[in-house]
Design a protein around this motif. Structure first.
Motif, PDB file in Angstrom:
ATOM      1  N   ALA A  83       0.861  -1.097  -0.158  1.00  0.00           N
ATOM      2  CA  ALA A  83      -0.003   0.100  -0.015  1.00  0.00           C
ATOM      3  C   ALA A  83       0.943   1.388  -0.061  1.00  0.00           C
ATOM      4  CB  ALA A  83      -1.137   0.004   1.141  1.00  0.00           C
ATOM      5  N   SER A 123       2.834   3.864  -4.841  1.00  0.00           N
ATOM      6  CA  SER A 123       1.972   4.061  -5.768  1.00  0.00           C
ATOM      7  C   SER A 123       2.940   4.399  -7.026  1.00  0.00           C
ATOM      8  CB  SER A 123       1.082   5.154  -5.495  1.00  0.00           C
ATOM      9  OG  SER A 123       1.816   6.342  -5.097  1.00  0.00           O
ATOM     10  N   THR A 124       2.465   4.073  -8.087  1.00  0.00           N
ATOM     11  CA  THR A 124       3.155   4.543  -9.420  1.00  0.00           C
ATOM     12  C   THR A 124       2.479   5.941 -10.165  1.00  0.00           C
ATOM     13  OG1 THR A 124       3.658   2.182  -9.642  1.00  0.00           O
ATOM     14  CG2 THR A 124       3.850   3.553 -11.726  1.00  0.00           C
ATOM     15  N   TYR A 128       7.810   6.684  -8.626  1.00  0.00           N
ATOM     16  CA  TYR A 128       7.162   5.985  -7.510  1.00  0.00           C
ATOM     17  C   TYR A 128       7.143   6.834  -6.403  1.00  0.00           C
ATOM     18  CZ  TYR A 128       8.214   2.155 -10.647  1.00  0.00           C
ATOM     19  OH  TYR A 128       8.377   1.300 -11.848  1.00  0.00           O
ATOM     20  N   TYR A 155       6.456   6.963  -2.228  1.00  0.00           N
ATOM     21  CA  TYR A 155       6.160   5.820  -1.329  1.00  0.00           C
ATOM     22  C   TYR A 155       5.623   6.967  -0.094  1.00  0.00           C
ATOM     23  CZ  TYR A 155       9.468   2.761  -3.320  1.00  0.00           C
ATOM     24  OH  TYR A 155      10.122   2.102  -4.269  1.00  0.00           O
TER      25      TYR A 155
END
Length: 112
Positions: free
Chosen positions: A46, A49-50, A64, A66
Motif C-alpha cells: 500500500a 504508488s506509481t 514511484y 512512497y
C-alpha cells in the motif's frame, strides 16, 4: 538455647522457569509473528504508488511515490514480528529445558 543446623546440601529451589505450557505461548507468538509479517507485506504494497506523466514532447515519465506512514507501519510490523520470533524461541527453550541432575555424593577417602 539450641540452634538447629540447616540441611546440607540444601534442597534445590523449585524450577519456576521450566514450564511445558510455555510451548503453547511460543506457538501463539509464532502465529502472531506470521500475521505481523503478512500485514507488513500488505502495508508495504500500500505504500508504493506509481505515477505516470506524459510530457509535452510525448515521452512518458514514470515515478514511484512512497507513503511514509505505510512504510513506517511495514517496518514497525517487521520489528514486532522479529521480537515475537525471538521470544518464541526463548519460550521453547524454557519449555524443553532439562532439569539439572542431582549432585553425586562425594566419596570419602578411606582412613587406614
Amino acid at each position: 538455647m539450641s540452634e538447629t543446623e540447616p540441611e546440607w546440601p540444601p534442597e534445590p529451589a523449585p524450577h519456576r522457569l521450566h514450564r511445558p505450557r510455555r510451548a503453547i505461548v511460543a506457538v501463539v507468538e509464532l502465529v502472531l509473528a506470521g500475521l505481523a509479517v503478512w500485514t507488513a507485506t500488505l502495508a508495504w504494497s500500500a505504500s508504493v504508488s506509481t505515477v505516470r506523466v506524459r510530457a509535452s514532447d510525448g515521452a512518458e515519465l514514470t515515478s514511484y511515490h512512497y507513503a511514509g506512514n505505510w512504510v513506517l507501519a511495514a517496518v514497525a510490523l517487521g520489528l514486532v514480528a522479529t521480537l515475537l520470533l525471538v521470544d518464541a524461541v526463548r519460550q521453547v527453550l524454557l519449555a524443553v529445558r532439562t532439569r539439572p541432575r542431582k549432585p553425586k555424593p562425594e566419596t570419602q577417602p578411606a582412613h587406614g
